[in-house]
Scaffold this active site. Structure first.
Site, PDB file in Angstrom:
ATOM      1  N   LYS A   1       5.032   0.213  10.709  1.00 19.21           N
ATOM      2  CA  LYS A   1       4.346   0.058   8.723  1.00 19.21           C
ATOM      3  C   LYS A   1       3.958  -1.122   8.978  1.00 19.21           C
ATOM      4  O   LYS A   1       4.802  -2.322   9.020  1.00 19.21           O
ATOM      5  CB  LYS A   1       6.267   0.005   8.794  1.00 19.21           C
ATOM      6  CG  LYS A   1       6.696   0.101   7.226  1.00 19.21           C
ATOM      7  CD  LYS A   1       8.149   0.307   7.098  1.00 19.21           C
ATOM      8  CE  LYS A   1       8.911  -0.283   5.919  1.00 19.21           C
ATOM      9  NZ  LYS A   1       8.390   0.515   4.754  1.00 19.21           N
TER      10      LYS A   1
HETATM   11  N1  PMP Z   1       8.051   6.498   4.562  1.00 23.09           N
HETATM   12  C1  PMP Z   1       7.414   6.035   4.480  1.00 23.09           C
HETATM   13  C2  PMP Z   1       5.945   5.727   3.498  1.00 23.09           C
HETATM   14  C3  PMP Z   1       8.331   4.494   4.354  1.00 23.09           C
HETATM   15  O1  PMP Z   1       7.374   3.877   3.348  1.00 23.09           O
HETATM   16  C4  PMP Z   1       9.396   4.700   4.139  1.00 23.09           C
HETATM   17  C5  PMP Z   1      10.572   3.462   3.860  1.00 23.09           C
HETATM   18  N2  PMP Z   1      10.598   2.904   4.893  1.00 23.09           N
HETATM   19  C6  PMP Z   1      10.250   6.156   5.110  1.00 23.09           C
HETATM   20  C7  PMP Z   1       8.547   6.976   4.831  1.00 23.09           C
HETATM   21  C8  PMP Z   1      11.790   5.943   4.968  1.00 23.09           C
HETATM   22  O2  PMP Z   1      11.505   5.129   6.105  1.00 23.09           O
HETATM   23  P1  PMP Z   1      13.235   4.215   6.783  1.00 23.09           P
HETATM   24  O3  PMP Z   1      13.897   5.777   6.962  1.00 23.09           O
HETATM   25  O4  PMP Z   1      12.633   3.542   7.803  1.00 23.09           O
HETATM   26  O5  PMP Z   1      13.890   3.478   5.783  1.00 23.09           O
END
Ligand code: PMP
Length: 296
Positions: A154
């Site tokens: 991320k």
């Molecule tokens: N894709 C992206 C690009 C994101 O930023 C997120 C949010 N963090 C998600 C998918 C979903 O991830 P998560 O379920 O870990 O929040």
């Protein structure tokens, strides 16, 4: 959205300080080049008290994201979770969004990351009631090629594409953008993962070219628990045309139904879809309701 006021405290390098007083290094490598990592967590006001959903998984991912970028991770995650609960208390927050950010110190060269810092901020995040189904459009922006970035990390800079795609979708009158990957398969939206229903089964893009969300993994677990068949595979736009309903998931998004993609409208009434069942289950999970009933 107001993220802070003069009373808001944030966690910065081991101390709790007023958000307005932090001062940010203008020569930070993260500010100039997007070389930093972050997380997004949710705290819920449950009947067991304030609970951060999947806190360990999120802080572990923060650590893994740092590792992917060779940013030193000098923090202890158990301690960080305790500090995050303390931060919520200091700011009198019960339903909140939590944003840890690891940002790098001064370095104007395209070389080893500057000394890392960790800040954690949190702000009020209320439940969205009476939510409508989303209208998505396929985007001309593509998800990143995994040979150029670490898809599973991320990273702040990755979100330039998300912002471009989301803004473009809104300018065209849609709620969100559905991005394809570099091989033209369905990937995800700018900030959430995608699921499609067909013939009583769920399908979701396989990992590799997507950001593998923690909520996506939670949904996969829910499917296992409820005996819903789930297939992880590369999905085409043609698969979407043959789908009967769809939904998005993410920590902030939770589970939200998709009404249409471009001109394709899904035939199954949302309330009768697998997505709606999963949404109810997910809600009970985050609120730690043990004796809940889910009717499939
Ligand atoms: N894709 C992206 C690009 C994101 O930023 C997120 C949010 N963090 C998600 C998918 C979903 O991830 P998560 O379920 O870990 O929040």
């Amino acid at each position: 959205m107001q993220y802070y006021n003069h009373k808001t405290q944030v966690y910065l390098n081991g101390k709790f300080v007023y958000a307005a007083d932090t001062g940010v290094d203008l020569f930070s490598q993260t500010l100039h080049y997007g070389y930093g990592v972050f997380e997004g967590l949710r705290a819920y006001n449950t009947h067991n008290g304030v609970r951060i959903f999947k806190a360990e998984e999120h802080f572990d991912r923060l650590q893994q994201s740092c590792r992917a970028l060779s940013i030193d991770y000098k923090w202890n995650n158990r301690r960080l979770i305790e500090d995050t609960y303390h931060l919520l208390e200091l700011n009198h927050l019960r339903n909140a969004y939590i944003r840890p950010l690891v940002y790098c110190g001064p370095n104007m060269k395209l070389s080893h990351p500057g000394e890392p810092h960790l800040m954690i901020a949190a702000w009020e995040w209320s439940a969205v009631l009476g939510e409508r189904l989303l209208r998505l459009c396929t985007s001309n922006y593509q998800r990143h090629n995994p040979n150029s970035i670490h898809t599973e990390a991320k990273v702040t800079g990755h979100y330039v594409t998300s912002i471009l795609a989301s803004n473009d979708a809104k300018q065209r009158g849609y709620d969100e953008a559905l991005l394809l990957d570099h091989q033209q398969y369905i990937a995800q939206t700018s900030g959430a993962n995608f699921f499609l229903e067909r013939n009583g089964k769920l399908f979701t893009p396989a990992t590799g070219n997507i950001f593998p969300g923690i909520t996506r993994q939670t949904v996969i677990g829910i499917c296992r628990q409820l005996g819903i068949e789930l297939v992880e595979k590369q999905l085409t736009l043609n698969d979407v045309r043959n789908g009967t309903s769809a939904f998005l998931c993410g920590t902030a998004t939770e589970i939200v139904g998709v009404g249409s993609i471009d001109h394709i409208t899904f035939e199954t009434d949302w309330e009768d879809s697998i997505g709606a069942t999963i949404k109810r289950f997910y809600r009970n999970l985050v609120l730690e309701k043990e004796n809940y009933e889910v009717i499939i």
